[in-house]
Write an enzyme that holds these catalytic residues in place. Structure first.
Site, PDB file in Angstrom:
ATOM      1  CG  LEU A 230      38.477  37.144  39.614  1.00 17.47           C
ATOM      2  CD1 LEU A 230      39.003  37.132  41.131  1.00 17.47           C
ATOM      3  CD2 LEU A 230      38.708  35.430  39.101  1.00 17.47           C
ATOM      4  CG  ASP A 231      40.861  39.475  37.664  1.00 21.59           C
ATOM      5  OD1 ASP A 231      41.416  39.606  38.555  1.00 21.59           O
ATOM      6  OD2 ASP A 231      41.120  38.549  36.798  1.00 21.59           O
TER       7      ASP A 231
END
Lengths: 287, 287, 287, 287
Positions: A230-231
């Site tokens: 994530l990210d």
């Protein structure tokens, strides 16, 4: 004349440019634009060539077949795109629509040469906006706290649309659901997300609140490829805007939205123009 | 290995990249970095190639001689620079020294690979600063309202230094004298000036006062080649900074100075790295 | 006329501006510039007033005494600075000197109204530069891997200079030693550091290498107050510059240096002009 | 509580802040936000105060009546706005609609607290877009080369809409007609235009072509009040974006559009929040 965009990467070695330019000359092609980059760290070489095929005697098939042979010899990772063919883009959105609205207007005014065969949302807020552009809207809700199985079911429906509509690019234009690892894998290299912070600062939820709390003097946005970390996906584009102590989280959010629109629009345009090549967990962007 | 930077321009035509890359391959050269640009308007093609000569059997002389033949064939305007040879730079300054100080420090810390054999000023304010860097300082005064003849005499002394010191680049780092047309002609293509506005706004004297009077919300600076058309030379680099109504001309001047330093330093660095090619009254900058 | 800068913070309550402006009117003072901010979150009110004392019958002592009474009533945290008195600044530096050089030149050209009675370094690289500005240079070395005790001894010498020279502001202009918690406590609210990343990204060592590795498209710098939480002190100013895939860590470092100079210079100027008020772990900057 | 925004300007004199803050305290008002600026050149003082009326015993009428008396005494130019009342905005547009689309979306998502009772165009391109937002669209065509009389007739219809709809602000969102001096006079101080260059550079037609021809390295946009001196009205906001030699006029135009949207949206928001005060041919913007 037909026009093509060739993108390639391979181990750096002497004579790549010469062999590619020789191939093009031999096949009656004229280079319109060309850019290359050798990464000293990864020892990889990246190239993007925009050319026109001016010899009517050379067919698309022959061009691809012959280049495949060269690509094999040099162990290239390559793609040859028809420059006149518009990529097909799916936009996903939740309840915040500035990026969606921005992309739709660019599309309509001819600034973004894509087809948009579908918009997907877990909410219904932008049904009418989608309808005003005459683009099919798919409402695929996900209950808060939905099980992993429920999420997989919903995601399968998205992937079915991706398949049915022959989608080249999925844009998460403030789609506020975390994709499953399976979904990320299925969309590898063709899904772009906009994150509302200048990553790697303020990963995760509510970045403008984090930014306000930390008292930063700049806020920003990041467009990146979607990965299951994530990210952490490869960054495509970032920008920032100046803020000050007098601005609360709401003002930061409003200012940030303008940055998000522009950053995402640039990333999408570069993808569409085949300007982005992945280099491990980073990107090469031939602007 | 010896390294070279080749810069060239010629009429756009099919096969330029191929022939140049072929020439380099044939002469045992490996391309480190390459960039090209075709100007659709002027129909000119521009190229910069940084390469290493890896075949010990090819001499500098042979390389230059053989490329001259290719250059003739294609009617190229070309230059072949030894990448390890530091250009020789003359700095001219009057009574405002931030750009001089900035360039000197970059030079001393190795950020700007040049030789600085001389500093020229029509004032003595920066004699000690020059001495602290152990660089010869030439005080060539010009009385206010000096005659054209007096100016030509002073300028001839400058040109003598340019010749004696074998100068490749003259930097006007806030040198507050207008050069005569003869002087401009003598320094054509090798003199860079920093102007304290975002040209073409606020040409001429006291640009920060003009900017304050007009109430602009951004002020800037422009580095450009010196030509006899005052403030009309080809622009190399520009940048701006945000200002507001509360700032008087003095504050604009102070803020502008930081922009001037950075803009001039970038232009000088690009010149030194052979990244700037002239395209009529514009520049191509291969950053 | 004498000029003063009053800075204050207190719990937000009705009538603060009225009482302060009334106090000034009653004491023959004319407001030149005034700014205020009420933080909705912390419920604190911040104010900065620049005024001239035009009534020759009011003494400095009387002004301070009377304001102390008002300050007590409203439980203010306040300071009254003589606007014509130059703050006394100590600069600390290690082996990278662009920020030092930049601050010294601003000081010399009158852009930074401070006294600089001392420069401290754990190396000798900038002895000559300091001498050229005629500023005492203190070489206080610290061996690599020095014990905590050795560090405290060295820091005590720094603090002695701070005391002896009556220092108002300590600037860590790329001073590459982590200060002990005791040192941080002793310099609380009067030490500014420049960190070469846009915090909170890339805390810790070698931020430009971290930035290159992450593939960000912007790099930046942050000026912040020094606290014992490394790289977590209240942020005063930040800025960024655009970079791309073709730039290695060395280029990022070179580009970043220009940002560092400007960001640190702004923070120091604002401190000197009493424009920075601390608000918990954040700052209010009245630009 | 009712909230107001007071804006005023008058000759600078001692005690203005004290008398205004005293007035507010006496009338049971609490200052939420306040900013002031004294222009050393024009000797004018400008102030903006956002306050809430917390004393239920003070009526709107009484507040205005009493302030009028104070305003007279100090020869103030002042306005007292109900902070909860949304200004009424008319948008004018021709054939390029990115600014219109951007303003409409901000309006719909609540980012721009205005009423939009009408959109006027000399073309029909944006009738459907207007209809999708349910805003009345007035097609008031003007033939190319229309006579001054024909233009006055068309403009009178616009002014009729302005009167009938009780319009506070007219936004020229790429309205490609030059307004007559009479029209400019009628809209004095309440019409904002977006010009697609960083004025005063590239006044007049086709600024992106002018910018391309001059070879600038930054392009920009300017929001300004409309006056009868074309492109000379007081500047409200400006911004720029970096460009390079490889970009043709079309690319500059596309990049410039993003700047135009953001610059115009900021100017409109500041107008709506009563943050812009005119200071001769310049503006004071209390951001």
């Amino acid at each position: 004349h037909p026009e093509y965009i060739l993108t390639l990467s391979c181990l750096d070695q002497r004579g790549i440019v010469h062999r590619v330019s020789g191939f093009l000359a031999d096949h009656g092609c004229n280079i319109i634009d060309s850019a290359q980059f050798g990464d000293a760290q990864s020892k990889l070489f990246f190239m993007r060539v925009h050319f026109s095929l001016e010899d009517a005697g050379v067919s698309d098939e022959q061009l691809r077949g012959d280049f495949a042979a060269l690509g094999d010899t040099m162990q290239m990772n390559w793609q040859l795109h028809d420059a006149h063919k518009k990529p097909r883009m799916l936009i996903m959105v939740s309840k915040i629509g500035h990026c969606l609205n921005d992309l739709l207007f660019r599309y309509k005014s001819g600034l973004l040469p894509v087809e948009i065969p579908a918009i997907v949302s877990n909410h219904t807020d932008f049904y009418q906006l989608s309808a005003s552009y005459n683009i099919p809207f798919h409402h695929l809700p996900l209950a808060p706290g939905a099980s992993a199985a429920a999420k997989r079911t919903q995601e399968d429906k998205v992937l079915e649309i991706v398949r049915d509509c022959d989608i080249d690019l999925v844009v998460l234009a403030r789609y506020m659901q975390i994709l499953s690892p399976e979904m990320c894998a299925a969309l590898k290299g063709k899904a772009i997300n906009i994150h509302h912070s200048f990553l790697p600062s303020f990963k995760g939820a509510k970045p403008y609140y984090q930014a306000h709390d930390r008292g930063v003097k700049l806020i920003g946005a990041t467009a990146h490829f979607v990965t299951s970390d994530l990210d952490e996906g490869p960054i495509i584009e970032q920008d920032v805007e100046r803020v000050d102590h007098s601005m609360g989280p709401d003002t930061l959010t409003a200012i940030g939205r303008d940055v998000e629109c522009v950053v995402l629009a640039r990333a999408v345009k570069w993808f569409v123009e085949q300007r982005i090549l992945q280099n491990g967990h980073k990107t090469v962007v031939f602007r």
